[in-house]
Every structure is written in structure tokens, then in C-alpha cells.
Design a protein around this motif. Sequence first.
Motif, PDB file in Angstrom:
ATOM      1  N   ALA A 114       0.840  -1.205   0.000  1.00 21.62           N
ATOM      2  CA  ALA A 114       0.000   0.000   0.000  1.00 21.62           C
ATOM      3  C   ALA A 114       0.873   1.252   0.000  1.00 21.62           C
ATOM      4  N   PHE A 115       1.569   1.467  -1.117  1.00 24.10           N
ATOM      5  CA  PHE A 115       2.428   2.643  -1.260  1.00 24.10           C
ATOM      6  C   PHE A 115       2.600   2.923  -2.744  1.00 24.10           C
ATOM      7  N   ASP A 116       3.026   4.114  -3.038  1.00 26.63           N
ATOM      8  CA  ASP A 116       3.345   4.500  -4.406  1.00 26.63           C
ATOM      9  C   ASP A 116       4.705   3.892  -4.735  1.00 26.63           C
ATOM     10  N   GLU A 117       4.743   2.996  -5.716  1.00 26.64           N
ATOM     11  CA  GLU A 117       5.983   2.279  -6.025  1.00 26.64           C
ATOM     12  C   GLU A 117       7.121   3.202  -6.459  1.00 26.64           C
ATOM     13  N   THR A 118       6.799   4.237  -7.213  1.00 22.61           N
ATOM     14  CA  THR A 118       7.833   5.170  -7.659  1.00 22.61           C
ATOM     15  C   THR A 118       8.445   5.894  -6.475  1.00 22.61           C
ATOM     16  N   GLN A 119       7.596   6.359  -5.560  1.00 21.90           N
ATOM     17  CA  GLN A 119       8.107   7.062  -4.377  1.00 21.90           C
ATOM     18  C   GLN A 119       8.913   6.123  -3.485  1.00 21.90           C
ATOM     19  N   MET A 120       8.431   4.897  -3.315  1.00 22.20           N
ATOM     20  CA  MET A 120       9.153   3.935  -2.480  1.00 22.20           C
ATOM     21  C   MET A 120      10.524   3.638  -3.079  1.00 22.20           C
ATOM     22  N   GLU A 121      10.566   3.442  -4.378  1.00 22.61           N
ATOM     23  CA  GLU A 121      11.858   3.171  -5.018  1.00 22.61           C
ATOM     24  C   GLU A 121      12.806   4.350  -4.833  1.00 22.61           C
ATOM     25  N   ARG A 122      12.313   5.564  -4.965  1.00 24.38           N
ATOM     26  CA  ARG A 122      13.154   6.751  -4.794  1.00 24.38           C
ATOM     27  C   ARG A 122      13.696   6.823  -3.366  1.00 24.38           C
ATOM     28  N   VAL A 123      12.868   6.510  -2.372  1.00 16.37           N
ATOM     29  CA  VAL A 123      13.317   6.548  -0.974  1.00 16.37           C
ATOM     30  C   VAL A 123      14.385   5.492  -0.726  1.00 16.37           C
ATOM     31  N   ILE A 124      14.180   4.289  -1.248  1.00 20.60           N
ATOM     32  CA  ILE A 124      15.153   3.215  -1.041  1.00 20.60           C
ATOM     33  C   ILE A 124      16.464   3.525  -1.752  1.00 20.60           C
ATOM     34  N   VAL A 125      16.380   3.977  -3.003  1.00 15.92           N
ATOM     35  CA  VAL A 125      17.595   4.324  -3.748  1.00 15.92           C
ATOM     36  C   VAL A 125      18.341   5.443  -3.037  1.00 15.92           C
ATOM     37  N   LEU A 126      17.609   6.464  -2.586  1.00 18.36           N
ATOM     38  CA  LEU A 126      18.257   7.560  -1.871  1.00 18.36           C
ATOM     39  C   LEU A 126      18.876   7.075  -0.569  1.00 18.36           C
ATOM     40  N   GLY A 127      18.189   6.192   0.151  1.00 18.03           N
ATOM     41  CA  GLY A 127      18.745   5.637   1.376  1.00 18.03           C
ATOM     42  C   GLY A 127      20.059   4.921   1.125  1.00 18.03           C
ATOM     43  N   LEU A 128      20.103   4.143   0.050  1.00 18.68           N
ATOM     44  CA  LEU A 128      21.338   3.434  -0.300  1.00 18.68           C
ATOM     45  C   LEU A 128      22.439   4.402  -0.704  1.00 18.68           C
ATOM     46  N   LYS A 129      22.081   5.392  -1.498  1.00 17.70           N
ATOM     47  CA  LYS A 129      23.085   6.357  -1.967  1.00 17.70           C
ATOM     48  C   LYS A 129      23.626   7.181  -0.804  1.00 17.70           C
ATOM     49  N   CYS A 130      22.747   7.636   0.079  1.00 16.08           N
ATOM     50  CA  CYS A 130      23.183   8.449   1.224  1.00 16.08           C
ATOM     51  C   CYS A 130      24.030   7.646   2.206  1.00 16.08           C
ATOM     52  N   SER A 131      23.761   6.350   2.305  1.00 12.20           N
ATOM     53  CA  SER A 131      24.482   5.526   3.276  1.00 12.20           C
ATOM     54  C   SER A 131      25.697   4.823   2.664  1.00 12.20           C
ATOM     55  N   ASP A 132      26.159   5.318   1.549  1.00 13.50           N
ATOM     56  CA  ASP A 132      27.358   4.747   0.934  1.00 13.50           C
ATOM     57  C   ASP A 132      28.508   4.843   1.942  1.00 13.50           C
ATOM     58  N   PRO A 133      29.254   3.766   2.143  1.00 13.55           N
ATOM     59  CA  PRO A 133      30.357   3.798   3.117  1.00 13.55           C
ATOM     60  C   PRO A 133      31.422   4.840   2.807  1.00 13.55           C
ATOM     61  N   GLN A 134      31.546   5.228   1.540  1.00 11.72           N
ATOM     62  CA  GLN A 134      32.530   6.234   1.149  1.00 11.72           C
ATOM     63  C   GLN A 134      31.835   7.591   1.044  1.00 11.72           C
ATOM     64  N   GLY A 135      32.226   8.505   1.907  1.00  8.34           N
ATOM     65  CA  GLY A 135      31.603   9.819   1.966  1.00  8.34           C
ATOM     66  C   GLY A 135      31.589  10.570   0.652  1.00  8.34           C
ATOM     67  N   LYS A 136      32.624  10.393  -0.154  1.00  2.00           N
ATOM     68  CA  LYS A 136      32.689  11.115  -1.440  1.00  2.00           C
ATOM     69  C   LYS A 136      31.604  10.661  -2.400  1.00  2.00           C
ATOM     70  N   GLN A 137      31.053   9.479  -2.195  1.00  2.00           N
ATOM     71  CA  GLN A 137      30.010   8.946  -3.076  1.00  2.00           C
ATOM     72  C   GLN A 137      28.608   9.401  -2.662  1.00  2.00           C
ATOM     73  N   ARG A 138      28.477   9.963  -1.467  1.00  2.00           N
ATOM     74  CA  ARG A 138      27.168  10.408  -0.980  1.00  2.00           C
ATOM     75  C   ARG A 138      26.802  11.770  -1.558  1.00  2.00           C
ATOM     76  N   PRO A 139      25.502  11.994  -1.779  1.00  2.00           N
ATOM     77  CA  PRO A 139      25.095  13.330  -2.222  1.00  2.00           C
ATOM     78  C   PRO A 139      25.159  14.305  -1.051  1.00  2.00           C
ATOM     79  N   PHE A 140      25.164  15.590  -1.351  1.00  2.00           N
ATOM     80  CA  PHE A 140      24.990  16.579  -0.300  1.00  2.00           C
ATOM     81  C   PHE A 140      23.518  16.562   0.094  1.00  2.00           C
ATOM     82  N   MET A 141      23.211  16.985   1.304  1.00  2.00           N
ATOM     83  CA  MET A 141      21.832  16.946   1.781  1.00  2.00           C
ATOM     84  C   MET A 141      20.903  17.759   0.885  1.00  2.00           C
ATOM     85  N   LEU A 142      21.366  18.879   0.384  1.00  2.00           N
ATOM     86  CA  LEU A 142      20.548  19.692  -0.509  1.00  2.00           C
ATOM     87  C   LEU A 142      20.136  18.888  -1.752  1.00  2.00           C
TER      88      LEU A 142
END
Length: 161
Positions: A114-142
Amino acid sequence: MNAISILHRDIKPGNILLDLDFTAKLADFGLSRIFASKNDTTLVTTAIGTVGYIDPECMKNGDVKFQRKSDVYSFGIVLLEIACRKTREEVLERYRSKAEPRMVEAADEKLNGAFDETQMERVIVLGLKCSDPQGKQRPFMLDAMKFLEDGIELPAISEIQ
């Protein structure tokens, strides 16, 4: 003139409050530090925070260099916890074990789809990208917020380590 940055150093679900409109508010700034910053500025301090949410690049004894992207790591872990109730490693394992993976398959089963699949995928992808073990690979919060709110694109999921 340098901008002022606040390094929270303890972003976790217990420090996120919701107002009456369910707008998230960050709380408990007891471990935070304020410093003048540029994009590459670091703050040398003692590693502190909650295990599991601390930037892996800061997990060592003695003085460590916290960067603006240190809080981005914690934010990514929180996103994965909310969307999936799984660790970063579990989400990546599930993704990599499928011939044609879909990120929404990692969503919390209690949501019963019971969720919007596009939004859920974006949240999961962003979670993975933000939690990259290498800081240089993470996006800035903005950029992370623009990804969620404005729909800008982050790198492909295949680039996530």
C-alpha cells in the motif's frame, strides 16, 4: 564569507519528531557542533553518536574528521529503516540476488504494497546512496532533498556500492 553549518552527529529515528501536519523535525542537538563551512571543510572532533548511524569513516578512536556528509550517512540509514526495516546490507543483498531486481521488493512487508511504487523506489535508492560507506560517493543533503521533493535524478542504482 563562509556559511554556517550544523553537524548534528546523532540523526536516528528517536531524534526525529513529527508535528501536527506530520512534518518531520530534527530534535536533540546535544551532540551537535556549529562550524563555518565550505563544501570540503571538516571538523576534527571525537567520534560520538549512536552505533549503526555513525558514518563508518568516523568509526575510530581519537579525533576524527566529520564532514557535512557524515550526517547524510545517518539520514540514509534512517530512510532505509523507515522504508524497509532492513539493514543496508540486507537491501543490497536482496537487490543483487535477483535477475531483474526491483527496489520496491525491499519495502517493509507490513505495508502490504500500500504505497506509491515510484516514491518507495526513490526513498530506497536515496537511502542506499546516502548511506554509501565512502563519503565522497554520498550526495549533499541539498541534493538529497531535491531528489525527494523535486524529482531530480541521482546516479543509477548500479553505481551503488
